[in-house]
Enzyme design. Sequence first.
Site, PDB file in Angstrom:
ATOM      1  N   HIS A 104      -0.937   8.589   7.178  1.00  0.00           N
ATOM      2  CA  HIS A 104      -0.675   7.658   6.091  1.00  0.00           C
ATOM      3  C   HIS A 104       0.576   6.879   6.466  1.00  0.00           C
ATOM      4  CE1 HIS A 104       0.009   5.972   2.209  1.00  0.00           C
ATOM      5  NE2 HIS A 104      -0.901   6.719   1.609  1.00  0.00           N
ATOM      6  N   ALA A 105       0.440   5.579   6.634  1.00  0.00           N
ATOM      7  CA  ALA A 105       1.547   4.754   7.104  1.00  0.00           C
ATOM      8  C   ALA A 105       2.522   4.363   5.998  1.00  0.00           C
ATOM      9  CB  ALA A 105       1.010   3.495   7.771  1.00  0.00           C
ATOM     10  N   ASP A 106       2.180   4.655   4.746  1.00  0.00           N
ATOM     11  CA  ASP A 106       3.052   4.311   3.618  1.00  0.00           C
ATOM     12  C   ASP A 106       3.154   5.495   2.671  1.00  0.00           C
ATOM     13  OD1 ASP A 106       4.618   2.860   1.845  1.00  0.00           O
ATOM     14  OD2 ASP A 106       2.898   1.909   0.885  1.00  0.00           O
ATOM     15  N   PRO A 107       3.767   6.583   3.132  1.00  0.00           N
ATOM     16  CA  PRO A 107       3.808   7.791   2.305  1.00  0.00           C
ATOM     17  C   PRO A 107       4.770   7.651   1.133  1.00  0.00           C
ATOM     18  CG  PRO A 107       5.143   8.102   4.234  1.00  0.00           C
ATOM     19  CD  PRO A 107       4.467   6.757   4.382  1.00  0.00           C
TER      20      PRO A 107
END
Length: 109
Positions: A104-107
């Site tokens: 997930h690149a935008d946690p």
Amino acid sequence: MSKIRLDAVADVESGFAICCRAVCQQWNAMARRFQRNFRAEPWVKIPEVYWQFSSPSVLTLEYCPGTKISNVSAIKAAGLDTKALAERATESYLIQILKHGFFHADPHP
């Protein structure tokens, strides 16, 4: 002044709607994959996606109350171990990248 062709506008709108549906379907698949990847980790909370209340422009997720990771005083006041929290965050990234090959690149911890 040039005239706007209504059929061209309709084609753009139709193409946009198709793209939005495709993005939603892709997001759905990715969310489910992420849930499967972490189902054995009791310390990972993944909010439910409420697809029946979502649309191509709105994603509706379960509300998960919490404290911003940057609010260290509130985290300590809640009795949480900041070192253990940092270790879990690091562990989750390593599991995502090294074990699953999917992250997930935008946690939002």
